[in-house]
Design a protein around this motif. Structure first.
Motif, PDB file in Angstrom:
ATOM      1  N   LYS A 184      -0.570  17.927 -10.105  1.00  0.00           N
ATOM      2  CA  LYS A 184      -1.859  17.772  -9.427  1.00  0.00           C
ATOM      3  C   LYS A 184      -1.657  17.420  -7.959  1.00  0.00           C
ATOM      4  O   LYS A 184      -0.619  16.893  -7.572  1.00  0.00           O
ATOM      5  CB  LYS A 184      -2.684  16.673 -10.114  1.00  0.00           C
ATOM      6  CG  LYS A 184      -3.098  17.018 -11.536  1.00  0.00           C
ATOM      7  CD  LYS A 184      -3.958  15.915 -12.126  1.00  0.00           C
ATOM      8  CE  LYS A 184      -4.407  16.268 -13.544  1.00  0.00           C
ATOM      9  NZ  LYS A 184      -5.235  15.194 -14.126  1.00  0.00           N
ATOM     10  N   GLN A 185      -2.685  17.686  -7.170  1.00  0.00           N
ATOM     11  CA  GLN A 185      -2.685  17.358  -5.749  1.00  0.00           C
ATOM     12  C   GLN A 185      -3.702  16.245  -5.511  1.00  0.00           C
ATOM     13  O   GLN A 185      -4.864  16.371  -5.893  1.00  0.00           O
ATOM     14  CB  GLN A 185      -3.050  18.602  -4.925  1.00  0.00           C
ATOM     15  CG  GLN A 185      -2.997  18.384  -3.417  1.00  0.00           C
ATOM     16  CD  GLN A 185      -1.574  18.275  -2.893  1.00  0.00           C
ATOM     17  OE1 GLN A 185      -0.666  18.885  -3.433  1.00  0.00           O
ATOM     18  NE2 GLN A 185      -1.387  17.483  -1.854  1.00  0.00           N
ATOM     19  N   LEU A 186      -3.250  15.150  -4.898  1.00  0.00           N
ATOM     20  CA  LEU A 186      -4.159  14.032  -4.646  1.00  0.00           C
ATOM     21  C   LEU A 186      -5.048  14.313  -3.448  1.00  0.00           C
ATOM     22  O   LEU A 186      -4.606  14.887  -2.446  1.00  0.00           O
ATOM     23  CB  LEU A 186      -3.358  12.746  -4.386  1.00  0.00           C
ATOM     24  CG  LEU A 186      -2.647  12.129  -5.597  1.00  0.00           C
ATOM     25  CD1 LEU A 186      -1.888  10.886  -5.158  1.00  0.00           C
ATOM     26  CD2 LEU A 186      -3.630  11.762  -6.687  1.00  0.00           C
ATOM     27  N   GLN A 187      -6.310  13.904  -3.557  1.00  0.00           N
ATOM     28  CA  GLN A 187      -7.259  14.019  -2.452  1.00  0.00           C
ATOM     29  C   GLN A 187      -6.986  12.927  -1.414  1.00  0.00           C
ATOM     30  O   GLN A 187      -6.527  11.835  -1.773  1.00  0.00           O
ATOM     31  CB  GLN A 187      -8.691  13.883  -2.980  1.00  0.00           C
ATOM     32  CG  GLN A 187      -9.092  14.964  -3.967  1.00  0.00           C
ATOM     33  CD  GLN A 187      -9.091  16.341  -3.334  1.00  0.00           C
ATOM     34  OE1 GLN A 187      -9.505  16.509  -2.187  1.00  0.00           O
ATOM     35  NE2 GLN A 187      -8.596  17.327  -4.079  1.00  0.00           N
ATOM     36  N   PRO A 188      -7.285  13.185  -0.142  1.00  0.00           N
ATOM     37  CA  PRO A 188      -7.083  12.161   0.894  1.00  0.00           C
ATOM     38  C   PRO A 188      -7.839  10.864   0.605  1.00  0.00           C
ATOM     39  O   PRO A 188      -7.331   9.768   0.861  1.00  0.00           O
ATOM     40  CB  PRO A 188      -7.624  12.841   2.163  1.00  0.00           C
ATOM     41  CG  PRO A 188      -7.516  14.298   1.895  1.00  0.00           C
ATOM     42  CD  PRO A 188      -7.724  14.472   0.426  1.00  0.00           C
ATOM     43  N   ASP A 189      -9.069  10.977   0.047  1.00  0.00           N
ATOM     44  CA  ASP A 189      -9.849   9.772  -0.290  1.00  0.00           C
ATOM     45  C   ASP A 189      -9.132   8.926  -1.338  1.00  0.00           C
ATOM     46  O   ASP A 189      -9.119   7.690  -1.259  1.00  0.00           O
ATOM     47  CB  ASP A 189     -11.231  10.157  -0.820  1.00  0.00           C
ATOM     48  CG  ASP A 189     -12.130  10.726   0.276  1.00  0.00           C
ATOM     49  OD1 ASP A 189     -11.749  10.595   1.460  1.00  0.00           O
ATOM     50  OD2 ASP A 189     -13.177  11.297  -0.059  1.00  0.00           O
ATOM     51  N   THR A 190      -8.519   9.606  -2.315  1.00  0.00           N
ATOM     52  CA  THR A 190      -7.793   8.889  -3.373  1.00  0.00           C
ATOM     53  C   THR A 190      -6.612   8.134  -2.779  1.00  0.00           C
ATOM     54  O   THR A 190      -6.394   6.966  -3.087  1.00  0.00           O
ATOM     55  CB  THR A 190      -7.298   9.869  -4.453  1.00  0.00           C
ATOM     56  OG1 THR A 190      -8.406  10.590  -4.965  1.00  0.00           O
ATOM     57  CG2 THR A 190      -6.614   9.125  -5.587  1.00  0.00           C
ATOM     58  N   LEU A 191      -5.856   8.789  -1.919  1.00  0.00           N
ATOM     59  CA  LEU A 191      -4.706   8.145  -1.282  1.00  0.00           C
ATOM     60  C   LEU A 191      -5.133   6.945  -0.432  1.00  0.00           C
ATOM     61  O   LEU A 191      -4.448   5.928  -0.388  1.00  0.00           O
ATOM     62  CB  LEU A 191      -3.947   9.155  -0.404  1.00  0.00           C
ATOM     63  CG  LEU A 191      -2.950  10.046  -1.138  1.00  0.00           C
ATOM     64  CD1 LEU A 191      -2.376  11.082  -0.184  1.00  0.00           C
ATOM     65  CD2 LEU A 191      -1.839   9.223  -1.758  1.00  0.00           C
TER      66      LEU A 191
ATOM     67  N   ALA B  92       0.832  -1.205   0.000  1.00  0.00           N
ATOM     68  CA  ALA B  92       0.000   0.000   0.000  1.00  0.00           C
ATOM     69  C   ALA B  92       0.866   1.255   0.000  1.00  0.00           C
ATOM     70  O   ALA B  92       0.601   2.210  -0.738  1.00  0.00           O
ATOM     71  CB  ALA B  92      -0.924  -0.012   1.216  1.00  0.00           C
ATOM     72  N   ALA B  93       1.937   1.250   0.814  1.00  0.00           N
ATOM     73  CA  ALA B  93       2.845   2.409   0.869  1.00  0.00           C
ATOM     74  C   ALA B  93       3.525   2.620  -0.483  1.00  0.00           C
ATOM     75  O   ALA B  93       3.668   3.760  -0.953  1.00  0.00           O
ATOM     76  CB  ALA B  93       3.885   2.193   1.960  1.00  0.00           C
ATOM     77  N   GLU B  94       3.922   1.531  -1.110  1.00  0.00           N
ATOM     78  CA  GLU B  94       4.569   1.614  -2.431  1.00  0.00           C
ATOM     79  C   GLU B  94       3.608   2.167  -3.473  1.00  0.00           C
ATOM     80  O   GLU B  94       3.973   3.009  -4.303  1.00  0.00           O
ATOM     81  CB  GLU B  94       5.039   0.203  -2.828  1.00  0.00           C
ATOM     82  CG  GLU B  94       5.846   0.146  -4.102  1.00  0.00           C
ATOM     83  CD  GLU B  94       6.265  -1.281  -4.444  1.00  0.00           C
ATOM     84  OE1 GLU B  94       6.374  -1.586  -5.651  1.00  0.00           O
ATOM     85  OE2 GLU B  94       6.482  -2.089  -3.518  1.00  0.00           O
ATOM     86  N   ALA B  95       2.344   1.701  -3.443  1.00  0.00           N
ATOM     87  CA  ALA B  95       1.337   2.167  -4.400  1.00  0.00           C
ATOM     88  C   ALA B  95       1.035   3.647  -4.200  1.00  0.00           C
ATOM     89  O   ALA B  95       0.889   4.406  -5.165  1.00  0.00           O
ATOM     90  CB  ALA B  95       0.065   1.334  -4.263  1.00  0.00           C
ATOM     91  N   ARG B  96       0.934   4.077  -2.926  1.00  0.00           N
ATOM     92  CA  ARG B  96       0.660   5.490  -2.641  1.00  0.00           C
ATOM     93  C   ARG B  96       1.810   6.384  -3.100  1.00  0.00           C
ATOM     94  O   ARG B  96       1.590   7.462  -3.674  1.00  0.00           O
ATOM     95  CB  ARG B  96       0.407   5.676  -1.144  1.00  0.00           C
ATOM     96  CG  ARG B  96      -0.929   5.101  -0.689  1.00  0.00           C
ATOM     97  CD  ARG B  96      -1.265   5.476   0.749  1.00  0.00           C
ATOM     98  NE  ARG B  96      -2.547   4.898   1.113  1.00  0.00           N
ATOM     99  CZ  ARG B  96      -2.697   3.833   1.900  1.00  0.00           C
ATOM    100  NH1 ARG B  96      -1.629   3.229   2.418  1.00  0.00           N
ATOM    101  NH2 ARG B  96      -3.903   3.372   2.185  1.00  0.00           N
ATOM    102  N   LYS B  97       3.035   5.928  -2.862  1.00  0.00           N
ATOM    103  CA  LYS B  97       4.207   6.702  -3.281  1.00  0.00           C
ATOM    104  C   LYS B  97       4.231   6.859  -4.806  1.00  0.00           C
ATOM    105  O   LYS B  97       4.499   7.948  -5.329  1.00  0.00           O
ATOM    106  CB  LYS B  97       5.476   5.995  -2.796  1.00  0.00           C
ATOM    107  CG  LYS B  97       6.745   6.773  -3.076  1.00  0.00           C
ATOM    108  CD  LYS B  97       7.962   6.050  -2.529  1.00  0.00           C
ATOM    109  CE  LYS B  97       9.243   6.824  -2.855  1.00  0.00           C
ATOM    110  NZ  LYS B  97      10.452   6.118  -2.362  1.00  0.00           N
ATOM    111  N   LYS B  98       3.929   5.761  -5.512  1.00  0.00           N
ATOM    112  CA  LYS B  98       3.919   5.805  -6.976  1.00  0.00           C
ATOM    113  C   LYS B  98       2.836   6.757  -7.482  1.00  0.00           C
ATOM    114  O   LYS B  98       3.071   7.554  -8.397  1.00  0.00           O
ATOM    115  CB  LYS B  98       3.683   4.390  -7.528  1.00  0.00           C
ATOM    116  CG  LYS B  98       3.762   4.295  -9.028  1.00  0.00           C
ATOM    117  CD  LYS B  98       3.580   2.866  -9.496  1.00  0.00           C
ATOM    118  CE  LYS B  98       3.629   2.788 -11.014  1.00  0.00           C
ATOM    119  NZ  LYS B  98       3.392   1.405 -11.500  1.00  0.00           N
ATOM    120  N   ARG B  99       1.640   6.697  -6.868  1.00  0.00           N
ATOM    121  CA  ARG B  99       0.549   7.577  -7.290  1.00  0.00           C
ATOM    122  C   ARG B  99       0.880   9.045  -7.013  1.00  0.00           C
ATOM    123  O   ARG B  99       0.568   9.930  -7.816  1.00  0.00           O
ATOM    124  CB  ARG B  99      -0.735   7.165  -6.564  1.00  0.00           C
ATOM    125  CG  ARG B  99      -1.979   7.910  -7.010  1.00  0.00           C
ATOM    126  CD  ARG B  99      -2.294   7.683  -8.483  1.00  0.00           C
ATOM    127  NE  ARG B  99      -2.612   6.315  -8.766  1.00  0.00           N
ATOM    128  CZ  ARG B  99      -3.839   5.790  -8.707  1.00  0.00           C
ATOM    129  NH1 ARG B  99      -4.852   6.568  -8.350  1.00  0.00           N
ATOM    130  NH2 ARG B  99      -4.047   4.535  -9.011  1.00  0.00           N
TER     131      ARG B  99
END
Length: 200
Positions: free
Chosen positions: A29-36, A13-20
């Protein structure tokens, strides 16, 4: 319909969030907390019934989708499907259909071979037999079944048979048209011309 949510392992999950986040940063762009939050989950929609299809079975089935890609990869590598010589769409289609027929025949060979190996493992538990401990490799099994099929179709390949078939298979031996001749072919032509002179 059912929605199935499965949390990724923390490190994944941490790896996926870092990549996104890196992808979003590149696009400004700025990611929304829900997206993260959702990046750390696998969300699936299915119409399969709860019994016998538990959520664990659905997740396992979803993960197996990669096997489809591996199947295509195996087909292309074992049968060299990326080297279709046809020029017209109709000929390409005929070539692909022929490859699919060959693959179906190979799969039949592989199915029978798997049955024999299972029989060996189940009923012939003898110390004299050298039974491997690992898993059966679909790649290696495919290769040996394909070789068996080709030998069955082509028969025993002798020099006389090769010479007889050369006029029919020559299109497979010539590459694309080149601006310059291959240097090796030029040298061979030169030697062929000079050999009779030097021997005289």
């Amino acid at each position: 319909m059912r929605i199935i949510a499965s949390a990724l392992p923390p490190e994944k999950a941490a790896e996926a969030r870092k990549k996104r986040e890196q992808e979003a940063k590149k696009k400004g762009k700025q990611l929304q907390p829900d997206t993260l939050f959702l990046v750390g989950w696998t969300l699936l929609i299915t119409n399969l019934p709860k019994r016998p299809w538990s959520y664990k079975h659905i997740i396992q089935l979803y993960r197996a989708r990669w096997q489809i890609e591996l199947l295509f990869k195996r087909m292309k590598q074992v049968m060299s499907m990326h080297m279709i010589r046809s020029k017209t769409p109709k000929c390409c289609e005929s070539g692909l259909l022929a490859w699919l027929v060959i693959w179906a025949l190979q799969e039949q060979e592989a199915h029978e071979a798997r049955g024999i190996l299972q029989h060996v493992h189940q009923y012939l538990d003898s110390p004299a037999l050298d039974i491997p401990e690992g898993e059966l490799s679909p790649w290696l099994l495919t290769r040996i079944c394909m070789q068996t099929l080709l030998i069955t179709i082509q028969g025993h390949w002798t020099r006389a048979r090769r010479d007889l078939c050369l006029p029919d298979i020559q299109r497979f031996l010539y590459g694309s048209k080149r601006l310059r001749r291959l240097q090796s072919n030029q040298v061979c032509s030169l030697l062929d011309k000079l050999a009779p002179i030097s021997s005289a």
